[in-house]
Design an enzyme around this catalytic site. Structure first.
Site, mmCIF file in Angstrom:
data_model
loop_
_atom_site.group_PDB
_atom_site.id
_atom_site.type_symbol
_atom_site.label_atom_id
_atom_site.label_comp_id
_atom_site.label_asym_id
_atom_site.label_seq_id
_atom_site.Cartn_x
_atom_site.Cartn_y
_atom_site.Cartn_z
ATOM 1 N N HIS A 393 0.814 -1.209 0.000
ATOM 2 C CA HIS A 393 0.000 0.000 0.000
ATOM 3 C C HIS A 393 0.853 1.267 0.000
ATOM 4 O O HIS A 393 2.031 1.266 0.351
ATOM 5 C CB HIS A 393 -0.964 0.005 1.194
ATOM 6 C CG HIS A 393 -0.289 0.123 2.534
ATOM 7 N ND1 HIS A 393 0.052 1.327 3.106
ATOM 8 C CD2 HIS A 393 0.089 -0.834 3.420
ATOM 9 C CE1 HIS A 393 0.609 1.123 4.285
ATOM 10 N NE2 HIS A 393 0.653 -0.177 4.503
ATOM 11 N N CYS A 412 2.296 -4.960 7.007
ATOM 12 C CA CYS A 412 2.066 -4.697 5.590
ATOM 13 C C CYS A 412 3.302 -4.044 4.972
ATOM 14 O O CYS A 412 4.199 -3.593 5.684
ATOM 15 C CB CYS A 412 0.854 -3.781 5.407
ATOM 16 S SG CYS A 412 -0.721 -4.598 5.768
#
Length: 497
Positions: A393, A412
């Protein structure tokens, strides 16, 4: 009666005695067997099972073979498959019979002795035992009784069978199963099966087979070259040798995407690469999970199937419990200020400011941060299925990309150039134009855009990696996974499967 005093009679008697003696000698000489021709030296280059079967009156060959096999069963990594193979071959030493004639067993021994070129200890394959049994069989069995000689052949046969399987597995799949070594590992990894084992034992030309299974990947060859240089110039601190050893093992694992195009994230390097037809088409910095077990970025393999532009962040319970609630306790307007919706048992809470988080049981609550400048996912996230609920992301916080060590996320992977990554995946066209326009929108709204063709993503862990010129670069073992793997590689082979 004869008068023995008569001269003629005496002469006659003497002649008859001589004649009888000659006849006796002649008859005796005819009854004596001729000496057998010297027994030729035993040819140790080949064993013919049909010849050995002639001695079953003295020794039950199959029963003896099975007895020796059962005594060694616990040392084999695939005992059932080995047993099945020899059952189909009437419990005969077929490998010795097949490979001894043109010195292929000695050739195999040489491969095992040189396995340190792969960063593997030769004793993993019990090479000393093989060498002793093979030398003993070649040089001493001519002086042994056939019963002892055949038992030696049985023992050598089984040791060779086990070593061929181990070596074949090591070269093609690695010595250890990474899924058994690492907790955060969910990359599809091919492992040897029963059929693979049986086929190995059916190989006709052993040397040709051994040559065919040597790892030939450019990365592998580059690390081998570095390992050889390290072995030729040993240092007191063998850390470089250890690093090369564990990364050669990682390169033997069959977990790399087989498609022409894929995205690779190398966690210790803090870098993302897009590989297209064997070449790097895009490189960028990334931030990965912190050095804590519950925040580490996992090793995984999946396929990017979609992006969400201006994403909604479904805040994980671990982050909500450890961080979000703590902020809310200090500031009752924290949720409103950060565009975070609060849900109780799945229903939206209209006035979260009225909740006393210091006394409220928080387990029934969930939280979603809406798109915008405050959202830690930035303007886009790249979605792929995985057990750890992680993704690639964007991020509104760019400062960490200037750091050398970028283990700063909750698991992440934050990407430095999200729009460039989107272009590398989607290519030029309508869908990319939609992504670009939506990311620039001052009044963002969450929007999913699916990839026409899914692209594999491979989140890997290499602390040694060669560049396109073959120069090997080393990276910090941020999660301590080198040490874990090195200890496993030091175990006997039978404990690794």
């Amino acid at each position: 009666m004869f008068d023995t005093n008569h001269p003629l009679k005496l002469l006659f008697l003497k002649e008859n005695v001589i004649f009888i003696m000659i006849c006796v000698l002649f008859c005796a000489s005819c009854s004596v067997k001729r000496p057998l021709a010297p027994t030729p030296a035993i040819q140790l280059t080949k064993i013919e099972p049909p010849v050995l079967k002639k001695h079953t009156e003295k020794m039950n060959v199959a029963a003896e073979f099975k007895r020796i096999f059962e005594a060694s069963r616990l040392t084999f990594i695939y005992p059932d498959q080995i047993d099945s193979f020899y059952k189909n071959n009437e419990y005969q030493p077929v490998l010795i019979s097949r490979f001894m004639a043109d010195d292929q067993l000695q050739t195999f021994e040489g491969y095992l002795m040189n396995v340190d070129a792969h960063g593997i200890d030769p004793q993993v394959f019990t090479v000393n035992r093989i060498k002793k049994l093979l030398d003993n069989y070649i040089h001493e069995n001519a002086r042994k009784k056939e019963r002892e000689s055949y038992r030696d052949a049985m023992e050598l046969e089984l040791v060779i069978a086990d070593a061929i399987i181990k070596y074949s597995n090591a070269m093609q799949f690695g010595i250890v199963d990474p899924a058994r070594v690492y907790i955060n590992y969910s990359t599809p990894t091919l492992r040897p099966d029963s059929m693979t084992v049986i086929q190995v034992l059916k190989v006709k030309n052993l040397k040709a087979y051994l040559d065919s299974i040597q790892p030939k990947d450019k990365q592998y060859v580059a690390l081998q070259k570095a390992l050889k240089a390290e072995q030729e110039n040993p240092q007191e601190n063998d850390s470089t040798y250890r690093i090369l050893k564990v990364n050669l093992e990682r390169l033997r694992w069959k977990n790399k995407p087989l498609t022409d195009k894929y995205v690779q994230v190398n966690i210790p390097e803090f870098m993302l690469s897009v590989i297209d037809s064997g070449k790097v088409s895009l490189r960028m910095k990334v931030c990965v999970g912190e050095q804590a077990l519950d925040k580490e970025t996992p090793q995984l393999g999946s396929k990017i199937y979609s992006v969400q532009v201006n994403p909604v962040w479904n805040i994980p319970q671990s982050i909500a419990g450890n961080e979000i609630i703590a902020y809310a306790k200090k500031n009752r307007y924290y949720f409103a200020n950060n565009d975070i919706n609060v849900y109780r048992n799945g229903k939206l809470v209209g006035d979260p400011e009225s909740i006393d988080w210091k006394s409220e049981e928080t387990g029934a609550y969930s939280f979603k941060q809406q798109p915008g400048e405050q959202n830690p996912l930035g303007r886009i996230k790249f979605l792929f299925n995985n057990e750890s609920s992680v993704y690639l992301h964007d991020t509104p916080v760019q400062a960490p990309f200037k750091q050398k060590g970028r283990a700063v996320s909750h698991g992440c992977v934050r990407v430095e150039q999200p729009l460039n990554l989107a272009y590398a995946l989607f290519g030029k066209g309508e869908k990319f134009d939609q992504i670009k326009k939506a990311m620039a929108n001052g009044y963002p709204r969450a929007k999913y855009i699916g990839l026409p063709l899914q692209v594999p993503v491979w989140i890997s862990y290499y602390t040694a990696w060669a560049d396109k010129k073959g120069a090997v670069h080393f990276y910090k073992d941020i999660y301590g996974l080198d040490d874990v793997l090195y200890k496993q590689l030091s175990f006997p082979f039978s404990q690794l499967y």
